[in-house]
Scaffold this active site. Structure first.
Site, PDB file in Angstrom:
ATOM      1  N   ASP A 126     -11.647  -3.640  -2.664  1.00  0.00           N
ATOM      2  CA  ASP A 126     -11.162  -2.262  -2.581  1.00  0.00           C
ATOM      3  C   ASP A 126     -11.733  -1.458  -3.772  1.00  0.00           C
ATOM      4  O   ASP A 126     -11.764  -1.958  -4.902  1.00  0.00           O
ATOM      5  CB  ASP A 126      -9.620  -2.315  -2.642  1.00  0.00           C
ATOM      6  CG  ASP A 126      -8.970  -0.995  -2.286  1.00  0.00           C
ATOM      7  OD1 ASP A 126      -9.640  -0.144  -1.680  1.00  0.00           O
ATOM      8  OD2 ASP A 126      -7.776  -0.828  -2.612  1.00  0.00           O
ATOM      9  N   ASP A 182     -16.832   2.947  -3.378  1.00  0.00           N
ATOM     10  CA  ASP A 182     -16.152   4.227  -3.492  1.00  0.00           C
ATOM     11  C   ASP A 182     -16.912   5.146  -4.436  1.00  0.00           C
ATOM     12  O   ASP A 182     -16.811   5.023  -5.655  1.00  0.00           O
ATOM     13  CB  ASP A 182     -14.716   4.007  -3.991  1.00  0.00           C
ATOM     14  CG  ASP A 182     -13.958   5.328  -4.097  1.00  0.00           C
ATOM     15  OD1 ASP A 182     -14.527   6.374  -3.703  1.00  0.00           O
ATOM     16  OD2 ASP A 182     -12.809   5.318  -4.566  1.00  0.00           O
ATOM     17  N   GLU A 212     -16.116   6.140   1.508  1.00  0.00           N
ATOM     18  CA  GLU A 212     -15.065   7.173   1.500  1.00  0.00           C
ATOM     19  C   GLU A 212     -15.696   8.539   1.356  1.00  0.00           C
ATOM     20  O   GLU A 212     -16.583   8.750   0.535  1.00  0.00           O
ATOM     21  CB  GLU A 212     -14.060   6.940   0.358  1.00  0.00           C
ATOM     22  CG  GLU A 212     -12.989   8.046   0.287  1.00  0.00           C
ATOM     23  CD  GLU A 212     -11.811   7.710  -0.638  1.00  0.00           C
ATOM     24  OE1 GLU A 212     -11.509   6.511  -0.814  1.00  0.00           O
ATOM     25  OE2 GLU A 212     -11.206   8.661  -1.175  1.00  0.00           O
ATOM     26  N   HIS A 244      -6.185   5.555   2.630  1.00  0.00           N
ATOM     27  CA  HIS A 244      -5.776   5.114   1.292  1.00  0.00           C
ATOM     28  C   HIS A 244      -4.493   5.852   0.921  1.00  0.00           C
ATOM     29  O   HIS A 244      -4.227   6.926   1.438  1.00  0.00           O
ATOM     30  CB  HIS A 244      -6.868   5.425   0.273  1.00  0.00           C
ATOM     31  CG  HIS A 244      -8.021   4.470   0.352  1.00  0.00           C
ATOM     32  ND1 HIS A 244      -8.327   3.604  -0.664  1.00  0.00           N
ATOM     33  CD2 HIS A 244      -8.899   4.224   1.350  1.00  0.00           C
ATOM     34  CE1 HIS A 244      -9.377   2.876  -0.297  1.00  0.00           C
ATOM     35  NE2 HIS A 244      -9.739   3.236   0.915  1.00  0.00           N
ATOM     36  N   GLY A 245      -3.739   5.256  -0.011  1.00  0.00           N
ATOM     37  CA  GLY A 245      -2.478   5.893  -0.384  1.00  0.00           C
ATOM     38  C   GLY A 245      -1.459   5.726   0.729  1.00  0.00           C
ATOM     39  O   GLY A 245      -0.801   6.676   1.150  1.00  0.00           O
TER      40      GLY A 245
HETATM   41  P1  13P Z   1      -0.705   3.221  -2.433  1.00  0.00           P
HETATM   42  O1  13P Z   1      -0.603   2.583  -3.783  1.00  0.00           O
HETATM   43  O2  13P Z   1      -0.317   4.654  -2.419  1.00  0.00           O
HETATM   44  O3  13P Z   1       0.014   2.431  -1.376  1.00  0.00           O
HETATM   45  O4  13P Z   1      -2.255   3.205  -2.031  1.00  0.00           O
HETATM   46  C1  13P Z   1      -2.953   1.998  -2.032  1.00  0.00           C
HETATM   47  C2  13P Z   1      -4.424   2.224  -1.850  1.00  0.00           C
HETATM   48  O5  13P Z   1      -4.852   3.183  -1.257  1.00  0.00           O
HETATM   49  C3  13P Z   1      -5.352   1.236  -2.424  1.00  0.00           C
HETATM   50  O6  13P Z   1      -6.672   1.524  -2.143  1.00  0.00           O
END
Ligand code: 13P
Length: 391
Positions: free
Chosen positions: A82, A104, A134, A209-210
């Site tokens: 990641d 990224d 991304e 993501h997120g």
């Molecule tokens: P969160 O920590 O908001 O769940 O996002 C994780 C993420 O996008 C890792 O790449």
């Protein structure tokens, strides 16, 4: 051995409109908790390690554990890098066990993002490994992971996304449609029309993501519009931290007591996420739709030229172990002497490749060509080589 090809895993998810959870792990307790939760949900799974977390653990050790875990799991599992920042991170990720990687460069201008991502695609595809890029920018807002993503959110434009995918050849695209890294403030607002337009323009699995903090119907809405992978970390970290905080009230609590409920808290949160993503109960059908991931053992047996001193062979072998390990897709290099039996080929190499695609990449790679022609073959005129696909 259900370590599987992530292309097939995400194609299945996209086709059936659910999303696979990609859970960032930062240690063994996370790995075990994530597996336990996904197994309870019978959900396909992506084990993910984020380069931004590598100051907290040794990725080589963590990825070795991920490989063991994936191989013995009944679930279809892929292992992903990641937020890789450069080509060396991508090469190392693949060397240590990843069979999917993210490059990224989303903080850079479009042309630079394209150039960096395209280079990563060339390297990874030469190893048979798919790539996530991304476009747009998913910022952070609060919490320990959020600070790693400074700046303002920038939404992904559908037309730009189409040009990005064409120019880079990425297999999956992470898009920015309103989520943020870390803890959310207030109710998240997602631009679902934008997401639907990106899905129509690209036709490849999309990544969010997120992932922490959305409402169940929002995860469903994402999956209905082509999101096949959701990255998830902060909610796991917060659930783990809450149990430690509670235990810390016990004055005598030692390390083991402090951590006693961590795995279970992570398992509970992982299972909940898999259910919200629509992935629960999908493991068996996804497994049937996925090619197993197969490594290759490249064997070279040889007889040295008569009169070569043993010390000269040892020096050549040391150099080979060092240099060949740098070739993309190479996971391990062994050199050894045959113990007993026939002595037609008394020495040999075993080089472990990430995938069959590495056979060609390795053969033509300048580092291999220089070593083989310049150092090895002059000492070893009689050779026997073969490639074994593992199964
Ligand atoms: P969160 O920590 O908001 O769940 O996002 C994780 C993420 O996008 C890792 O790449």
């Amino acid at each position: 051995m259900p370590l599987v090809d992530m292309r097939d895993l995400l194609a299945h998810a996209r086709r059936h409109r659910y999303a696979v959870g990609a859970f960032d792990l930062v240690g063994l307790e996370f790995l075990e908790g994530i597996l336990r939760g996904a197994e309870r949900a019978a959900a396909p799974l992506i084990l993910s390690v984020a380069e931004s977390h590598f100051r907290h653990f040794d990725p080589e050790l963590a990825l070795a554990a991920c490989v063991v875990a994936a191989r013995r799991s009944p679930l279809p599992v892929a292992i992903h890098l990641d937020h890789g920042t450069d080509l060396e991170a991508v090469r190392r990720g693949i060397a240590h066990g990843c069979n999917g990687v993210m490059l990224d460069a989303s903080h850079l201008p479009f042309a630079d993002n394209v150039a960096h991502t395209r280079a990563a695609v060339e390297l990874a595809h030469a190893c048979g490994v798919p790539v996530e890029g991304e476009l747009g920018y998913v910022a952070g807002v609060e919490g320990e992971d959020a600070e790693l993503h400074p700046g303002e959110i920038r939404y992904t434009e559908p037309d730009e996304a189409r040009r990005f995918v064409e120019a880079t050849g990425v297999d999956f695209l992470a898009v920015s449609v309103g989520t943020v890294h870390g803890r959310l403030r207030g109710t998240p607002r997602l631009d679902l029309d934008r997401l639907a337009a990106i899905d129509r323009a690209l036709g490849i699995p999309l990544v969010i993501h997120g992932g922490t903090g959305l409402a169940p119907e929002q995860y469903r809405a994402l999956a209905e519009r082509g999101v096949a992978k959701i990255n998830y970390f902060t909610a796991l970290a917060d659930a783990a931290a809450a149990t430690v905080r509670e235990r810390a009230a016990e004055a005598e609590a030692g390390w083991l007591v402090l951590h006693r409920e961590v795995r279970e808290a992570i398992a509970t949160e992982t299972e909940r996420a898999c259910r919200m993503f629509g992935a629960a109960g999908r493991a068996a059908e996804a497994l049937a739709a996925c090619r197993p991931w197969r490594e290759v053992m490249h064997l070279v047996l040889y007889r040295p030229r008569p009169g070569i001193a043993e010390a000269e062979l040892a020096a050549m072998a040391d150099e080979g172990r060092r240099r060949l390990a740098e070739v993309p897709g190479v996971r391990e290099v062994f050199h050894g002497r045959r113990i007993a039996g026939r002595d037609d080929y008394p020495f040999g190499w075993v080089v472990r490749f990430a995938a069959p695609a590495v056979i060609d990449t390795y053969r033509h790679h300048p580092v291999h060509v220089a070593f083989a022609d310049g150092r090895f073959r002059p000492l070893a005129p009689e050779r026997l080589s073969l490639d074994l696909e593992t199964w």
